[in-house]
Design a protein around this motif. Structure first.
Motif, PDB file in Angstrom:
ATOM      1  N   UNK A  65     -27.613  10.990 -99.951  1.00  0.00           N
ATOM      2  CA  UNK A  65     -27.086  10.347-101.152  1.00  0.00           C
ATOM      3  C   UNK A  65     -25.679  10.835-101.504  1.00  0.00           C
ATOM      4  N   UNK A  66     -25.297  11.991-100.950  1.00  0.00           N
ATOM      5  CA  UNK A  66     -23.979  12.604-101.176  1.00  0.00           C
ATOM      6  C   UNK A  66     -23.804  13.069-102.624  1.00  0.00           C
ATOM      7  N   UNK A  67     -24.923  13.471-103.214  1.00  0.00           N
ATOM      8  CA  UNK A  67     -24.944  14.088-104.534  1.00  0.00           C
ATOM      9  C   UNK A  67     -25.940  15.244-104.467  1.00  0.00           C
TER      10      UNK A  67
ATOM     11  N   UNK B 111     -32.076  17.143 -97.362  1.00  0.00           N
ATOM     12  CA  UNK B 111     -31.935  15.801 -96.772  1.00  0.00           C
ATOM     13  C   UNK B 111     -31.438  14.804 -97.819  1.00  0.00           C
ATOM     14  N   UNK B 112     -31.967  14.925 -99.043  1.00  0.00           N
ATOM     15  CA  UNK B 112     -31.557  14.024-100.115  1.00  0.00           C
ATOM     16  C   UNK B 112     -30.074  14.197-100.427  1.00  0.00           C
ATOM     17  N   UNK B 113     -29.635  15.434-100.537  1.00  0.00           N
ATOM     18  CA  UNK B 113     -28.217  15.718-100.794  1.00  0.00           C
ATOM     19  C   UNK B 113     -27.332  15.101 -99.719  1.00  0.00           C
ATOM     20  N   UNK B 114     -27.718  15.268 -98.475  1.00  0.00           N
ATOM     21  CA  UNK B 114     -26.911  14.753 -97.366  1.00  0.00           C
ATOM     22  C   UNK B 114     -26.911  13.237 -97.313  1.00  0.00           C
TER      23      UNK B 114
ATOM     24  N   UNK C 112     -21.895   9.106-108.790  1.00  0.00           N
ATOM     25  CA  UNK C 112     -21.507   9.738-107.528  1.00  0.00           C
ATOM     26  C   UNK C 112     -22.336   9.257-106.351  1.00  0.00           C
ATOM     27  N   UNK C 113     -23.514   8.705-106.621  1.00  0.00           N
ATOM     28  CA  UNK C 113     -24.362   8.191-105.541  1.00  0.00           C
ATOM     29  C   UNK C 113     -23.710   7.031-104.789  1.00  0.00           C
ATOM     30  N   UNK C 114     -22.700   6.386-105.402  1.00  0.00           N
ATOM     31  CA  UNK C 114     -22.017   5.280-104.721  1.00  0.00           C
ATOM     32  C   UNK C 114     -21.282   5.753-103.473  1.00  0.00           C
ATOM     33  N   UNK C 115     -20.972   7.037-103.397  1.00  0.00           N
ATOM     34  CA  UNK C 115     -20.265   7.565-102.221  1.00  0.00           C
ATOM     35  C   UNK C 115     -21.008   7.255-100.926  1.00  0.00           C
ATOM     36  N   UNK C 116     -22.348   7.269-100.996  1.00  0.00           N
ATOM     37  CA  UNK C 116     -23.131   6.997 -99.785  1.00  0.00           C
ATOM     38  C   UNK C 116     -23.002   5.552 -99.330  1.00  0.00           C
ATOM     39  N   UNK C 117     -22.526   4.664-100.227  1.00  0.00           N
ATOM     40  CA  UNK C 117     -22.388   3.258 -99.866  1.00  0.00           C
ATOM     41  C   UNK C 117     -21.029   2.924 -99.249  1.00  0.00           C
TER      42      UNK C 117
ATOM     43  N   UNK D 175     -16.845  14.442-100.363  1.00  0.00           N
ATOM     44  CA  UNK D 175     -17.475  13.590-101.361  1.00  0.00           C
ATOM     45  C   UNK D 175     -18.623  14.310-102.062  1.00  0.00           C
ATOM     46  N   UNK D 176     -19.384  15.113-101.311  1.00  0.00           N
ATOM     47  CA  UNK D 176     -20.454  15.894-101.929  1.00  0.00           C
ATOM     48  C   UNK D 176     -19.842  16.957-102.844  1.00  0.00           C
TER      49      UNK D 176
END
Length: 411
Positions: free
Chosen positions: A327-329, A322-325, A258-263, A347-348
């Motif tokens: 990385x979107x996880x 901040x990490x959640x926002x 799911x971390x790919x969402x931030x990319x 996405x989150x």
């Protein structure tokens, strides 16, 4: 008067010299220094820490993921570990079993981390001691390009069989378009590709008692299906190159954490509207723990304290949000993900949904966990044979299991 001035000047020089001597640089290699989402988080965290600690700087720099563990292993073995040790959590046991990481239970006792973090924080325990702090756990997400699916006349797949048909329909090698994205160069993530498809199919690469399970009929069947998918993927690409090809509109579908969402923000303005995400079209949602942060066992007391203060800072509620926002996880601290976040960023919300039901794809016994690096390397070699040869899948898996049992016995 002259003596007084001279004495003052000497004292000032001595003070400045002492201050210069107390300057400390903390070494922080990571594979995420240039990865959209995590990169912004780490940059902000480093700036905040340096502002709160005059005279202390953090040297953060990029090391490619495919080289990362090998380089870190060499450094630890040579007695020169980085001060801030960032690990893919799947590799944590290999480092912990060598005694390379400092137990931090004494430090954790002064915080609420054990009380407020996800139960997955327990993955950082080794021989009854906690040796790191969890950064991320996740469920796999299905990413797709709706324009390429529409052009091929297929709907978003909801089952493995529908996925295979969609992959075959979309692939047009003469136009440089591929239905599926996978790691097709020798790389640690081939194990993740295999384990995700097998786990998603309801099977497992290991038995319940921790033995190898590569020759089980249900595993062979799942990897036969995976082999069909990967035949429609671009050849000779790493996971990093695969992600970029998807963002460039050359790959129609892929499985990724799911971390790919931030990319997705890296896609061009023309391409970004076509980048979509959904739950994996499998009966079981695969997932796992992603990465963690640690203190080397043989770090001097001053640096140990500084690294702990950095870890403690990013474990605070403000930084977990901040990490959640970024990385979107959802970060591991309870309360880091809110209904307001879900409403503002689908996405989150999707990442949270997948994470809630995800089944771990990584080995769980100490023997397999501590030998994960070698197991993943051998799976990667077999993965290349699966991609590039015409040997039957069952034969490749039989050979792999035999080699694993001989070279990396688990009992």
């Amino acid at each position: 008067m002259r003596f007084t001035w001279l004495a003052g000047a000497l004292l000032s020089l001595a003070a400045n010299g002492a201050q210069a001597q107390t300057k400390i640089e903390l070494d922080f290699p990571t594979w995420q220094a240039e990865e959209p989402g995590p990169a912004e988080f780490w940059t902000d965290a480093v700036k905040a820490f340096e502002a709160a600690h005059p005279g202390v700087t953090i040297k953060k720099y990029q090391v490619p993921f495919r080289e990362y563990i090998d380089k870190l292993t060499v450094r630890f073995a040579g007695g020169n570990p980085p001060d801030i040790t960032h690990l893919p959590l799947r590799n944590f046991p290999a480092f912990a079993s060598q005694g390379w990481l400092r137990p931090i239970d004494d430090m954790l006792a002064k915080t609420d981390i054990k009380q407020t973090f996800s139960p997955l924080q327990s993955e950082l325990e080794w021989n009854g001691k906690t040796e790191g702090v969890l950064l991320l756990g996740y469920g796999m997400i299905f990413y797709y390009n709706d324009a390429l699916l529409k052009e091929a006349g297929v709907d978003v797949p909801k089952t493995p069989d529908e996925l295979i048909k969609a992959i075959q329909a979309v692939t047009k090698p003469d136009k440089g378009v591929f239905g599926w994205g996978a790691t097709t160069a020798e790389h640690p993530n081939i194990f993740v590709d295999w384990a995700s498809w097998v786990t998603g199919s309801g099977a497992s690469l290991f038995t319940k008692d921790g033995a190898y399970n590569f020759t089980a009929p249900e595993v062979v069947k799942a990897l036969e299906q995976f082999r069909v998918a990967v035949k429609h993927a671009p050849k000779g690409v790493s996971s990093e190159a695969m992600r970029q090809l998807f963002l460039d509109g050359k790959i129609a579908m892929l499985r990724e954490g799911a971390f790919f969402s931030s990319q997705l923000a890296k896609a061009s303005p023309e391409m970004r509207p076509h980048m979509k995400a959904a739950m994996m079209p499998f009966p079981v949602i695969p997932g796992g723990t992603s990465n963690s942060i640690h203190i080397p066992a043989k770090l001097d007391p001053q640096r140990t304290q500084l690294v702990w203060e950095f870890i403690d800072m990013i474990a605070k509620p403000e930084w977990q949000i901040k990490y959640t926002q970024a990385v979107k996880v959802p970060a591991p601290r309870k309360g880091s993900f809110t209904p307001e976040m879900a409403a503002a960023d689908p996405l989150i919300a999707l990442a949270a949904k997948a994470g809630d039901v995800a089944v771990n794809i990584f080995p769980t016994t100490d023997a397999a966990r501590s030998n994960y690096n070698q197991i993943a390397r051998m799976v990667g070699e077999a993965g290349i044979r699966l991609i590039n040869s015409d040997r039957p899948t069952e034969a490749i898996l039989k050979d792999l299991q035999s080699q694993l049992e001989r070279r990396v016995p688990l009992k």
